[in-house]
Design an enzyme around this catalytic site. Structure first.
Site, short mmCIF file in Angstrom:
data_model
loop_
_atom_site.label_atom_id
_atom_site.label_comp_id
_atom_site.label_asym_id
_atom_site.label_seq_id
_atom_site.Cartn_x
_atom_site.Cartn_y
_atom_site.Cartn_z
N SER A 135 0.99 -1.07 0.16
CA SER A 135 -0.10 0.03 0.09
C SER A 135 0.80 1.39 -0.14
O SER A 135 1.55 1.48 0.95
CB SER A 135 -0.95 0.04 1.31
OG SER A 135 -1.61 0.99 1.38
N LYS A 161 -1.21 -1.05 -4.01
CA LYS A 161 -2.56 -0.36 -3.72
C LYS A 161 -2.25 1.12 -3.23
O LYS A 161 -1.60 1.48 -2.56
CB LYS A 161 -3.24 -1.22 -2.34
CG LYS A 161 -4.58 -0.33 -2.13
CD LYS A 161 -5.27 -1.00 -0.93
CE LYS A 161 -4.91 -0.17 0.12
NZ LYS A 161 -5.79 -0.56 1.57
N LEU A 162 -2.61 1.86 -4.21
CA LEU A 162 -2.28 3.32 -4.13
C LEU A 162 -3.49 4.27 -3.64
O LEU A 162 -4.61 4.10 -3.76
CB LEU A 162 -2.32 3.84 -5.79
CG LEU A 162 -1.45 3.10 -6.74
CD1 LEU A 162 -1.73 3.46 -7.94
CD2 LEU A 162 0.10 3.18 -6.29
N LYS A 163 -2.97 4.90 -2.71
CA LYS A 163 -3.93 5.82 -2.03
C LYS A 163 -4.15 6.98 -3.07
O LYS A 163 -3.29 7.56 -3.54
CB LYS A 163 -3.27 6.54 -0.65
CG LYS A 163 -3.01 5.44 0.40
CD LYS A 163 -4.45 4.99 0.85
CE LYS A 163 -4.13 4.04 1.95
NZ LYS A 163 -5.64 3.61 2.68
N ASP A 188 -7.20 3.04 -3.21
CA ASP A 188 -7.97 3.39 -2.04
C ASP A 188 -8.15 4.85 -1.64
O ASP A 188 -7.29 5.37 -1.50
CB ASP A 188 -7.41 2.68 -1.04
CG ASP A 188 -7.86 2.65 0.47
OD1 ASP A 188 -9.11 2.98 0.53
OD2 ASP A 188 -7.43 2.01 1.36
N ASN A 190 -10.12 5.89 0.86
CA ASN A 190 -10.51 6.35 2.09
C ASN A 190 -11.78 7.24 2.25
O ASN A 190 -11.90 8.26 3.08
CB ASN A 190 -9.06 6.81 2.93
CG ASN A 190 -8.21 5.65 3.20
OD1 ASN A 190 -7.40 5.84 2.54
ND2 ASN A 190 -8.55 4.83 4.06
N GLU A 213 -11.03 0.81 -3.51
CA GLU A 213 -11.42 0.74 -1.95
C GLU A 213 -11.98 1.94 -1.67
O GLU A 213 -11.41 3.06 -1.65
CB GLU A 213 -10.20 0.28 -1.38
CG GLU A 213 -10.31 -0.05 0.09
CD GLU A 213 -9.26 -0.70 0.70
OE1 GLU A 213 -8.60 -1.63 0.03
OE2 GLU A 213 -8.68 -0.49 1.86
N ASP A 238 -14.23 -0.79 2.95
CA ASP A 238 -13.51 -1.11 4.08
C ASP A 238 -13.90 -0.55 5.27
O ASP A 238 -14.43 -0.88 6.16
CB ASP A 238 -12.11 -0.24 3.76
CG ASP A 238 -11.06 -0.45 4.84
OD1 ASP A 238 -11.07 -0.91 5.78
OD2 ASP A 238 -9.84 0.26 4.71
N LYS A 262 -10.26 -6.56 8.32
CA LYS A 262 -8.88 -6.39 9.44
C LYS A 262 -9.63 -6.81 10.62
O LYS A 262 -10.68 -6.35 11.05
CB LYS A 262 -8.62 -4.77 9.43
CG LYS A 262 -8.42 -4.34 8.17
CD LYS A 262 -7.83 -2.77 8.15
CE LYS A 262 -7.68 -2.10 6.94
NZ LYS A 262 -7.13 -0.74 6.83
N GLY A 290 -4.17 -4.29 6.06
CA GLY A 290 -3.39 -3.81 7.14
C GLY A 290 -3.58 -2.46 7.70
O GLY A 290 -4.44 -1.78 7.13
#
Ligand code: OSB
Ligand code: MG
Length: 367
Positions: A135, A161-163, A188, A190, A213, A238, A262, A290
């Site tokens: 990530s 996995k790129l933010k 992702d 968020n 995500e 998530d 998680k 994670g």
């Protein structure tokens, strides 16, 4: 096992480099370890993986420490506790999943160790290894991001996995796809997007991503449903999933096409297993997420992530990506794979010498 004492151990880990998401910048990674001792001298270790601030989950580490010390540990102290009754004993406390997950891990560790059983055997997880996704946080510019990917490709990573966040999305994906046409890519957000971004998000289908995500906040039910039904890339939930019930509702409503588990976020290993089984029965794939765990939480994550329904890449990279000194042995990439621990209990040993070196602060609770 009658729980006779507990120790809460505050460990100040530091990330080797800052990790930036649309929600927060993480530099420090303090964690709380829980060591419980039973009347026959049995011992078990748990990790409380709440983050330093309440920006990802409503829980945060100082709050979780307080909940553990004042509310959760008194519910198990001096009682006969095992893996069958621990969730019920903690039920009086609402929410606080991450704090609860630490108690459940410690009890499971002690309980399984007493019969020489590994977490893998207990969960009936096949003997497999993990090809992890690394990530990557938001970088200052595209060159840094490309360099970082290069570096990790050299180390053997195949999935990234790129933010992302608004304004840091299509541009970076175009540049990466130009340079690395074949690499496994997920994103992702968020929860950083809103309904006005729907059309832009639908164009992400062009980049052959294994996951998008949490594009919208967990409250944005309509938006999550609209996007996941309008694109072929899996929309991974998530933040939306923090319990079995939330997973059941999300599946029922068709909010997403995959679920990130998680164990800490959902209230422990036992709840994580229930969500895995539910997802599997519903035909919804899982990924394991994670949250910068120490080696204890990382080892547990690796075991759970080897379960059958984790068919999307999980973000569980090597310990040395996060820390130079950890509280357990390090998990390192071997030919592109991470190997889940197989020993009794959680299968991971917390090293007292490492705790010492890290200047751990101990709080003793006797019952
Ligand atoms: O959204 O999955 C997330 C880290 C902290 C909080 C939330 C998230 C993350 C990560 C990092 O994505 C995953 C990892 O490498 O541990
Ligand atoms: Mg996420």
């Amino acid at each position: 096992m009658i729980i006779k004492s507990a120790e809460l151990i505050w460990v100040q880990l530091r990330l080797l480099s800052d990790f930036v998401t649309s929600q927060a910048t993480y530099s420090n990674r303090p964690i709380v370890l829980l060591k419980i001792t039973g009347d026959q001298g049995e011992q078990g270790w748990g990790e409380c993986s709440a983050l330093e601030n309440p920006f990802y989950t409503s829980e945060y580490l100082k709050g979780a420490f307080d909940v553990l010390k004042n509310f959760l540990l008194p519910l198990v102290g001096n009682k006969n506790v095992n893996k069958e009754n621990v969730e019920l004993l903690l039920q009086q406390v609402r929410g606080n999943q991450i704090a609860k997950s630490a108690v459940i891990m410690a009890i499971l560790d002690a309980d399984l160790r007493s019969s020489g059983t590994s977490l893998r055997e207990f969960l009936q997880v096949p003997n497999s290894k993990i090809k992890p996704a690394v990530s990557l946080g938001i970088q200052e510019d595209i060159f840094q991001l490309l360099q970082l990917i290069d570096l990790h490709v050299e180390q053997g990573y195949e999935y990234f996995k790129l933010k992302i966040r608004p304004g840091y999305d299509l541009g970076i994906l175009e540049a990466i796809r130009n340079r690395f046409p074949k690499v496994g890519l997920g994103v992702d957000a968020n929860g950083a997007y809103n309904i006005g971004d729907m059309d832009l998000l639908k164009t992400l289908d062009d980049f052959d991503l294994y996951a998008i995500e949490q594009p919208f906040p967990k409250e944005s039910l309509f938006e999550l449903k609209e996007l996941s039904s309008g694109i072929t890339t899996p929309v991974v939930l998530d933040e939306s999933i923090d319990s079995f019930d939330s997973a059941l509702a999300a599946i029922d409503m068709g909010l997403g096409s995959a679920i990130s588990i998680k164990q800490a976020k959902v209230g422990g290993i036992l709840e994580a297993k229930k969500i895995h089984d539910l997802s599997k029965a519903a035909g919804i794939p899982n990924t394991y997420g994670g949250m910068f765990e120490s080696g204890l939480g990382r080892g547990v994550g690796l075991v759970i992530a080897s379960s059958e329904n984790f068919t999307l890449p999980s973000d569980l990279s090597a310990s040395s990506r996060y820390f130079d000194l950890d509280v357990t042995e390090l998990f390192e990439l071997k030919d592109g794979f991470l190997i889940p621990p197989t020993g009794a209990g959680m299968g991971v040993e917390v090293q007292e010498s490492a705790l010492e070196k890290l200047g751990a602060i101990r709080y003793q609770v006797d019952f």
